[in-house]
Design a protein around this motif. Structure first.
Motif, PDB file in Angstrom:
ATOM      1  N   SER A  13     -83.604 -23.261 -20.542  1.00  0.00           N
ATOM      2  CA  SER A  13     -82.724 -23.694 -19.451  1.00  0.00           C
ATOM      3  C   SER A  13     -82.801 -22.665 -18.334  1.00  0.00           C
ATOM      4  CB  SER A  13     -81.260 -23.828 -19.922  1.00  0.00           C
ATOM      5  OG  SER A  13     -80.692 -22.551 -20.160  1.00  0.00           O
ATOM      6  N   CYS A  14     -82.364 -23.067 -17.169  1.00  0.00           N
ATOM      7  CA  CYS A  14     -82.248 -22.119 -16.054  1.00  0.00           C
ATOM      8  C   CYS A  14     -81.237 -21.038 -16.393  1.00  0.00           C
ATOM      9  CB  CYS A  14     -81.829 -22.877 -14.794  1.00  0.00           C
ATOM     10  SG  CYS A  14     -81.509 -21.851 -13.348  1.00  0.00           S
ATOM     11  N   THR A  15     -80.133 -21.436 -17.043  1.00  0.00           N
ATOM     12  CA  THR A  15     -79.103 -20.459 -17.390  1.00  0.00           C
ATOM     13  C   THR A  15     -79.676 -19.355 -18.273  1.00  0.00           C
ATOM     14  OG1 THR A  15     -77.449 -22.203 -17.255  1.00  0.00           O
ATOM     15  CG2 THR A  15     -76.795 -20.193 -18.388  1.00  0.00           C
ATOM     16  N   THR A  45     -71.690 -21.489  -5.482  1.00  0.00           N
ATOM     17  CA  THR A  45     -72.863 -21.726  -6.315  1.00  0.00           C
ATOM     18  C   THR A  45     -72.382 -22.377  -7.599  1.00  0.00           C
ATOM     19  OG1 THR A  45     -74.820 -20.689  -7.350  1.00  0.00           O
ATOM     20  CG2 THR A  45     -72.771 -19.441  -7.415  1.00  0.00           C
ATOM     21  N   PHE A  46     -73.324 -22.711  -8.465  1.00  0.00           N
ATOM     22  CA  PHE A  46     -72.975 -23.261  -9.768  1.00  0.00           C
ATOM     23  C   PHE A  46     -72.547 -22.103 -10.678  1.00  0.00           C
ATOM     24  CE2 PHE A  46     -74.266 -25.064 -13.962  1.00  0.00           C
ATOM     25  CZ  PHE A  46     -73.398 -26.136 -13.968  1.00  0.00           C
ATOM     26  N   ALA A  53     -73.196 -21.131 -13.513  1.00  0.00           N
ATOM     27  CA  ALA A  53     -74.191 -20.433 -14.344  1.00  0.00           C
ATOM     28  C   ALA A  53     -74.723 -19.175 -13.663  1.00  0.00           C
ATOM     29  CB  ALA A  53     -75.351 -21.375 -14.679  1.00  0.00           C
ATOM     30  N   ASN A 110     -78.679 -18.181  -3.959  1.00  0.00           N
ATOM     31  CA  ASN A 110     -78.992 -19.512  -4.471  1.00  0.00           C
ATOM     32  C   ASN A 110     -79.616 -20.284  -3.309  1.00  0.00           C
ATOM     33  OD1 ASN A 110     -78.761 -22.218  -5.300  1.00  0.00           O
ATOM     34  ND2 ASN A 110     -76.535 -22.212  -5.401  1.00  0.00           N
ATOM     35  N   ASP A 125     -81.408 -17.713  -7.723  1.00  0.00           N
ATOM     36  CA  ASP A 125     -81.101 -18.876  -8.548  1.00  0.00           C
ATOM     37  C   ASP A 125     -81.680 -20.067  -7.789  1.00  0.00           C
ATOM     38  OD1 ASP A 125     -80.105 -21.166  -9.674  1.00  0.00           O
ATOM     39  OD2 ASP A 125     -78.136 -20.308 -10.129  1.00  0.00           O
ATOM     40  N   ALA A 172     -82.450 -23.004  -9.017  1.00  0.00           N
ATOM     41  CA  ALA A 172     -82.309 -24.138  -9.939  1.00  0.00           C
ATOM     42  C   ALA A 172     -82.741 -25.466  -9.326  1.00  0.00           C
ATOM     43  CB  ALA A 172     -80.866 -24.228 -10.428  1.00  0.00           C
ATOM     44  N   SER A 173     -82.332 -25.707  -8.077  1.00  0.00           N
ATOM     45  CA  SER A 173     -82.563 -27.022  -7.459  1.00  0.00           C
ATOM     46  C   SER A 173     -83.768 -27.028  -6.530  1.00  0.00           C
ATOM     47  CB  SER A 173     -81.331 -27.424  -6.637  1.00  0.00           C
ATOM     48  OG  SER A 173     -80.191 -27.393  -7.432  1.00  0.00           O
ATOM     49  N   SER A 187     -84.531 -24.718 -12.630  1.00  0.00           N
ATOM     50  CA  SER A 187     -84.026 -25.578 -13.700  1.00  0.00           C
ATOM     51  C   SER A 187     -84.862 -26.850 -13.792  1.00  0.00           C
ATOM     52  CB  SER A 187     -82.567 -25.966 -13.436  1.00  0.00           C
ATOM     53  OG  SER A 187     -82.130 -26.925 -14.390  1.00  0.00           O
ATOM     54  N   SER A 200     -83.435 -29.492 -15.669  1.00  0.00           N
ATOM     55  CA  SER A 200     -82.456 -30.400 -16.274  1.00  0.00           C
ATOM     56  C   SER A 200     -82.474 -31.740 -15.519  1.00  0.00           C
ATOM     57  CB  SER A 200     -81.074 -29.749 -16.303  1.00  0.00           C
ATOM     58  OG  SER A 200     -80.595 -29.549 -15.013  1.00  0.00           O
ATOM     59  N   LYS A 224     -82.450 -32.402 -11.619  1.00  0.00           N
ATOM     60  CA  LYS A 224     -83.238 -31.517 -10.755  1.00  0.00           C
ATOM     61  C   LYS A 224     -84.568 -32.176 -10.346  1.00  0.00           C
ATOM     62  CE  LYS A 224     -79.912 -28.690 -10.942  1.00  0.00           C
ATOM     63  NZ  LYS A 224     -79.452 -27.683 -11.840  1.00  0.00           N
ATOM     64  N   GLY A 284     -84.561 -27.385 -19.532  1.00  0.00           N
ATOM     65  CA  GLY A 284     -85.598 -26.361 -19.437  1.00  0.00           C
ATOM     66  C   GLY A 284     -85.470 -25.560 -18.169  1.00  0.00           C
TER      67      GLY A 284
HETATM   68  C1  LIG Z   1     -78.350 -26.789 -12.348  1.00  0.00           C
HETATM   69  C2  LIG Z   1     -78.056 -25.399 -11.931  1.00  0.00           C
HETATM   70  C3  LIG Z   1     -78.043 -24.334 -12.855  1.00  0.00           C
HETATM   71  C4  LIG Z   1     -78.142 -24.553 -14.341  1.00  0.00           C
HETATM   72  O1  LIG Z   1     -79.395 -24.994 -14.764  1.00  0.00           O
HETATM   73  P1  LIG Z   1     -79.580 -25.323 -16.338  1.00  0.00           P
HETATM   74  O2  LIG Z   1     -81.037 -25.591 -16.460  1.00  0.00           O
HETATM   75  O3  LIG Z   1     -78.737 -26.513 -16.623  1.00  0.00           O
HETATM   76  O4  LIG Z   1     -79.155 -24.110 -17.096  1.00  0.00           O
HETATM   77  C5  LIG Z   1     -77.873 -23.053 -12.388  1.00  0.00           C
HETATM   78  N1  LIG Z   1     -77.692 -22.806 -11.077  1.00  0.00           N
HETATM   79  C6  LIG Z   1     -77.663 -23.784 -10.160  1.00  0.00           C
HETATM   80  C7  LIG Z   1     -77.476 -23.459  -8.712  1.00  0.00           C
HETATM   81  C8  LIG Z   1     -77.833 -25.120 -10.557  1.00  0.00           C
HETATM   82  O5  LIG Z   1     -77.802 -26.086  -9.636  1.00  0.00           O
END
Ligand SMILES: *Cc1c(COP(=O)(O)O)cnc(C)c1O
Length: 391
Positions: A71-73, A95-96, A98, A140, A166, A168-169, A190, A192, A195, A202
């Protein structure tokens, strides 16, 4: 005559509903064909498909290393751990969760900074006033739109701090023509379901730094290099072959999906840019977002409704929206004892931003109709607000 707005009694614009996101998935046979060589050999985690994904991702992102994780986390946790930092971790609150959780799981203290009111990205000027004791700077790429990554890098250099994004997106985004992935010391993506590139679950840790990559490779396997004498306290953060097979299929479709999302964004902008009280997320000239989320900021006075009222009116039309990132991290219960400085800009942004459906599989005509519905709700804002307050 009733106004053409569902909350005032008209039929909803989308009787069957428009979901906020639906993952773009390959036909199941393609997935099973991709998986078969590993599966038939009994290799179901961290095998040849994961290696193939890592090679393809490094080539795509232009980085020396792309390490696949669960996962991204988990990737954020391991990347931060690789720094061996002891001081504070500066990051936006917009931000998210995580982003901050990864610091706290490492025993590190997040220090929250403001976001910019128009781009929603880390406010580098504000962050520059909060560098005392900071060992790591985190930004982010908000909603998949690149942040001013080189300004964040300069901030890190000024503080003598490591820089982590970060991202993720933001897989597939470009900043000034350069793909996200190679900025700072490390970027974490990320995969998930919501995304741009999907593995079901992942993450990808992208870096040019061999030591960071090696730490994450070891750390995703408990810190065990193979002799069961663990070198540090790692995780199980391996990516499975099943997930890698889906990610490889999704990578083949990434450019087409990004093009669809870009078209959706242009359609939204054509209508919403001129609508009073609506401010579309600011994107720097020449940057290419993934448009994972299409974010607008609603000025209640000029629009006639506040963000929550607009979301309620759109829900009645069958349109699903999100209030990312509300509450911002420093307002969440998990950070209640954290003692953040006041962040009035972040509070205002988090209280006024709404994100609209923008996933690749949306029909362009659906996007046009969502945009038109927002405009129609604005035209009838007084009546809509009266109805919402009456109910
Ligand atoms: C979706 C997201 C995450 C978490 O990603 P995972 O793969 O679900 O752990 C972390 N940071 C941001 C900004 C996100 O949008």
């Amino acid at each position: 005559m009733t106004a053409p707005v569902a909350i005032l009694g008209a039929p909803p614009a989308f009787p069957d509903g428009v979901p906020y996101v639906r993952p773009a998935l390959p036909p199941l046979e393609r997935l099973t064909a991709r998986l078969a060589p590993s599966y038939d050999r009994g290799v179901i985690t961290n095998g040849p498909l994961v290696r193939e994904l890592e090679v393809a991702m490094a080539a795509r992102l232009g980085t020396a290393h792309a390490v696949a994780v669960s996962s991204c986390t988990a990737g954020l946790m391991l990347a931060l751990q690789s720094f061996g930092a002891r001081g504070a971790v500066l990051m936006p609150s917009f931000t998210f969760a995580a982003t901050a959780h990864a610091a706290v799981w490492n025993g590190l203290v997040p220090v929250f900074a403001e976001c910019a009111p128009d781009s929603f990205q880390l406010d580098v000027g504000d962050a520059g006033g909060r560098l005392d004791g900071v060992d790591v700077v985190v930004a982010n790429h908000v909603f998949g739109t690149p942040c001013r990554a080189e300004a964040v890098e300069e901030l890190g250099a000024r503080a003598g701090a490591r820089v982590l994004f970060d991202s993720a997106s933001a897989l597939g985004a470009r900043r000034g023509g350069r793909p996200t992935g190679g900025f700072g010391d490390v970027e974490v993506f990320s995969m998930s379901p919501s995304k741009p590139l999907i593995a079901a679950e992942g993450g990808i840790v992208a870096t040019d730094d061999e030591a960071i990559a090696e730490h994450v490779r070891l750390g995703r396997d408990y810190g065990n290099p193979g002799d069961y004498d663990t070198r540090f306290v790692g995780l199980n953060a391996r990516l499975s072959e099943l997930h890698a097979a889906l990610a490889l299929e999704s990578l083949d479709a990434l450019d087409a999906n990004l093009a669809s999302a870009r078209d959706h964004a242009a359609r939204y902008q054509a209508v919403l840019d001129d609508l009073p009280g609506v401010q579309v997320q600011r994107v720097d000239d020449g940057d290419e977002p993934t448009w994972k989320d299409f974010g607008i900021r609603v000025d209640a006075d000029a629009f006639g409704l506040d963000r929550d009222e607009l979301a309620a009116a759109l829900a009645r039309e069958g349109i699903d929206t999100r209030r990312y990132f509300s509450p911002p991290v420093h307002r969440q219960q998990s950070y209640a004892g954290h003692g953040s400085e006041p962040l009035p800009v972040t509070d205002a942004v988090a209280g006024s931003v709404l994100t609209l459906p923008a996933f690749a599989a949306l029909e362009p005509t659906t996007v046009d109709r969502i945009a038109a519905t927002v405009a129609t709700v604005h035209e009838h804002a007084d009546a809509v607000r009266a109805e919402l307050r009456r109910a």
